[in-house]
Design a protein around this motif. Structure first.
Motif, PDB file in Angstrom:
ATOM      1  N   MET A   1      -1.600   4.605  -1.587  1.00 25.91           N
ATOM      2  CA  MET A   1      -0.157   4.471  -1.744  1.00 25.91           C
ATOM      3  C   MET A   1       0.546   3.335  -3.028  1.00 25.91           C
ATOM      4  O   MET A   1      -0.202   2.395  -3.292  1.00 25.91           O
ATOM      5  CB  MET A   1       0.256   3.686  -0.470  1.00 25.91           C
ATOM      6  CG  MET A   1       1.750   3.366  -0.236  1.00 25.91           C
ATOM      7  SD  MET A   1       2.218   2.495   1.223  1.00 25.91           S
ATOM      8  CE  MET A   1       1.719   3.741   2.329  1.00 25.91           C
ATOM      9  N   SER A   2       1.354   3.752  -3.789  1.00 24.39           N
ATOM     10  CA  SER A   2       1.857   3.018  -4.825  1.00 24.39           C
ATOM     11  C   SER A   2       2.603   1.981  -4.413  1.00 24.39           C
ATOM     12  O   SER A   2       3.308   1.863  -3.431  1.00 24.39           O
ATOM     13  CB  SER A   2       2.487   4.203  -6.125  1.00 24.39           C
ATOM     14  OG  SER A   2       3.571   4.555  -5.386  1.00 24.39           O
ATOM     15  N   VAL A   3       2.722   1.096  -5.474  1.00 22.94           N
ATOM     16  CA  VAL A   3       3.555  -0.021  -5.160  1.00 22.94           C
ATOM     17  C   VAL A   3       5.128   0.339  -5.391  1.00 22.94           C
ATOM     18  O   VAL A   3       5.496   1.274  -6.128  1.00 22.94           O
ATOM     19  CB  VAL A   3       3.342  -1.251  -6.234  1.00 22.94           C
ATOM     20  CG1 VAL A   3       4.323  -2.054  -6.188  1.00 22.94           C
ATOM     21  CG2 VAL A   3       2.167  -1.835  -6.122  1.00 22.94           C
ATOM     22  N   GLU A   4       5.760  -0.192  -4.309  1.00 17.79           N
ATOM     23  CA  GLU A   4       7.218   0.034  -4.151  1.00 17.79           C
ATOM     24  C   GLU A   4       8.153  -0.973  -4.827  1.00 17.79           C
ATOM     25  O   GLU A   4       7.949  -2.084  -4.387  1.00 17.79           O
ATOM     26  CB  GLU A   4       7.789   0.327  -2.723  1.00 17.79           C
ATOM     27  CG  GLU A   4       9.348   0.621  -2.496  1.00 17.79           C
ATOM     28  CD  GLU A   4       9.590   0.835  -0.961  1.00 17.79           C
ATOM     29  OE1 GLU A   4      10.779   1.661  -0.903  1.00 17.79           O
ATOM     30  OE2 GLU A   4       9.080   0.115  -0.217  1.00 17.79           O
ATOM     31  N   ALA A   5       8.663  -0.541  -5.853  1.00 15.96           N
ATOM     32  CA  ALA A   5       9.509  -1.403  -6.594  1.00 15.96           C
ATOM     33  C   ALA A   5      11.058  -1.202  -6.566  1.00 15.96           C
ATOM     34  O   ALA A   5      11.479  -0.301  -7.435  1.00 15.96           O
ATOM     35  CB  ALA A   5       9.069  -1.841  -7.901  1.00 15.96           C
ATOM     36  N   LEU A   6      12.023  -1.906  -5.857  1.00 13.86           N
ATOM     37  CA  LEU A   6      13.482  -1.324  -5.862  1.00 13.86           C
ATOM     38  C   LEU A   6      14.033  -2.059  -7.000  1.00 13.86           C
ATOM     39  O   LEU A   6      13.811  -3.310  -7.422  1.00 13.86           O
ATOM     40  CB  LEU A   6      13.964  -1.948  -4.582  1.00 13.86           C
ATOM     41  CG  LEU A   6      13.214  -1.566  -3.160  1.00 13.86           C
ATOM     42  CD1 LEU A   6      13.919  -1.985  -1.812  1.00 13.86           C
ATOM     43  CD2 LEU A   6      13.277  -0.041  -3.034  1.00 13.86           C
ATOM     44  N   THR A   7      14.949  -1.501  -7.608  1.00 12.57           N
ATOM     45  CA  THR A   7      15.780  -1.765  -8.716  1.00 12.57           C
ATOM     46  C   THR A   7      17.096  -1.669  -8.371  1.00 12.57           C
ATOM     47  O   THR A   7      17.524  -1.030  -7.550  1.00 12.57           O
ATOM     48  CB  THR A   7      15.041  -1.091 -10.075  1.00 12.57           C
ATOM     49  OG1 THR A   7      15.504   0.329  -9.758  1.00 12.57           O
ATOM     50  CG2 THR A   7      13.786  -1.116 -10.186  1.00 12.57           C
TER      51      THR A   7
ATOM     52  N   HIS B   1      12.160  -5.244 -13.785  1.00 14.56           N
ATOM     53  CA  HIS B   1      12.381  -5.949 -12.687  1.00 14.56           C
ATOM     54  C   HIS B   1      12.140  -5.163 -11.349  1.00 14.56           C
ATOM     55  O   HIS B   1      12.009  -4.024 -11.586  1.00 14.56           O
ATOM     56  CB  HIS B   1      13.947  -6.615 -12.575  1.00 14.56           C
ATOM     57  CG  HIS B   1      15.073  -5.244 -12.198  1.00 14.56           C
ATOM     58  ND1 HIS B   1      15.295  -4.460 -13.174  1.00 14.56           N
ATOM     59  CD2 HIS B   1      15.385  -4.918 -11.025  1.00 14.56           C
ATOM     60  CE1 HIS B   1      16.097  -3.415 -12.710  1.00 14.56           C
ATOM     61  NE2 HIS B   1      16.095  -3.871 -11.455  1.00 14.56           N
ATOM     62  N   GLY B   2      11.808  -5.789 -10.235  1.00 19.23           N
ATOM     63  CA  GLY B   2      11.625  -4.974  -9.118  1.00 19.23           C
ATOM     64  C   GLY B   2      11.641  -5.989  -7.846  1.00 19.23           C
ATOM     65  O   GLY B   2      11.001  -7.126  -8.077  1.00 19.23           O
ATOM     66  N   PHE B   3      12.188  -5.454  -6.963  1.00 15.83           N
ATOM     67  CA  PHE B   3      12.205  -6.214  -5.461  1.00 15.83           C
ATOM     68  C   PHE B   3      10.874  -5.317  -4.870  1.00 15.83           C
ATOM     69  O   PHE B   3      11.033  -4.366  -4.227  1.00 15.83           O
ATOM     70  CB  PHE B   3      13.533  -6.362  -4.813  1.00 15.83           C
ATOM     71  CG  PHE B   3      14.509  -6.822  -5.417  1.00 15.83           C
ATOM     72  CD1 PHE B   3      14.796  -8.323  -5.230  1.00 15.83           C
ATOM     73  CD2 PHE B   3      15.447  -6.284  -6.430  1.00 15.83           C
ATOM     74  CE1 PHE B   3      15.916  -8.663  -5.890  1.00 15.83           C
ATOM     75  CE2 PHE B   3      16.459  -6.718  -6.839  1.00 15.83           C
ATOM     76  CZ  PHE B   3      16.810  -8.002  -6.728  1.00 15.83           C
TER      77      PHE B   3
END
Length: 253
Positions: free
Chosen positions: A1-7, A16-18
């Motif tokens: 599973m890849s990292v989820e980075a909300l922008t 950036h990423g949350f």
């Protein structure tokens, strides 16, 4: 599973990423991308931090604070070691390649960007830090680096939502004493208790500081167990640990 980075589009131009809990190597109650060393195998936490940075600004240098729920801000000129990290709850910089990170598990992460001045900031805004002005202090520190309130964009990331955040009457009274208009951030609950809108309060503090560009992701950490760590959820379940997610911002080199 890849990292989820909300922008968020308001922060476009900054790396950036949350981040949440997806894409990490921690196991058990902390399964996923836990970035806190306090409850986990240090090797797993270190790998998670590497993955987090690579998902946002590959090759960047991550810097975090020893967070103490304060309004204190550090202006970053040079990297430090994790053992030497300062006690504070926000960071600002104009140095490319440095990735500012704040850890949360229900508190509100806030990322800041002035595209014109080339200045970024990150703040950990729990209720206490938000109440005592951590976002105001972050904006002031950015201004000292040449940023302008007319150009600073700020976005409130995943945090505990009002529907999940029950507090007592004494908590509510503290906010009323600060300003009567804070009433709008509370909704009546069972006797002696109310529901607090942390995200709305933090966003309001940003607007009151004369920022015209303020965004909110509207993601509830408590209600989304598969995506986010939550201190309050873990406490309600009497779990031994709760993990932390990280929010990151930096200027590409």
């Amino acid at each position: 599973m890849s990292v989820e980075a909300l922008t968020h589009p308001l922060l476009r131009g900054a790396a950036h990423g949350f981040l949440g809990r997806k894409g990490g190597v921690s196991t058990g109650d902390l399964a996923g991308l836990n970035v806190s060393y306090s409850e986990d195998d240090p090797a797993l936490t270190s790998e998670n931090r590497v993955r987090a940075v690579e998902a946002v600004l590959p090759g960047g240098t991550l810097l975090t604070c020893y967070q103490i729920h304060s309004p204190d801000v550090v202006t970053v000129a040079e990297p430090w070691t994790d053992a030497d990290r300062p006690k504070a709850d926000a960071l600002v910089t104009n140095r490319p390649g440095i990735v500012l990170g704040v850890l949360t598990a229900d508190c509100a992460p806030v990322l800041f960007y002035d595209a014109t001045a080339g200045v970024v900031g990150a703040a950990h805004a729990g209720w206490k830090g938000a109440f005592t002005g951590v976002t105001d202090a972050t904006i002031a520190a950015m201004e000292a680096l040449g940023a302008s309130r007319a150009n600073i964009a700020a976005v409130v990331g995943p945090c505990i939502a009002q529907k999940s955040y029950e507090v007592d009457a004494a908590f509510e009274a503290r906010f009323f004493e600060q300003a009567s208009e804070n009433e709008r951030f509370f909704r009546a609950g069972r006797e002696g208790h109310v529901w607090f809108d942390l995200e709305g309060y933090v966003a309001s503090r940003l607007r009151d500081a004369s920022l015209a560009k303020v965004g909110m992701l509207g993601e509830d950490t408590y209600a989304q167990e598969d995506r986010f760590y939550s201190f309050r959820r873990a406490t309600h379940r009497k779990e031994p640990g709760y993990g932390r997610q990280i929010s990151l911002i930096g200027l590409p080199a």
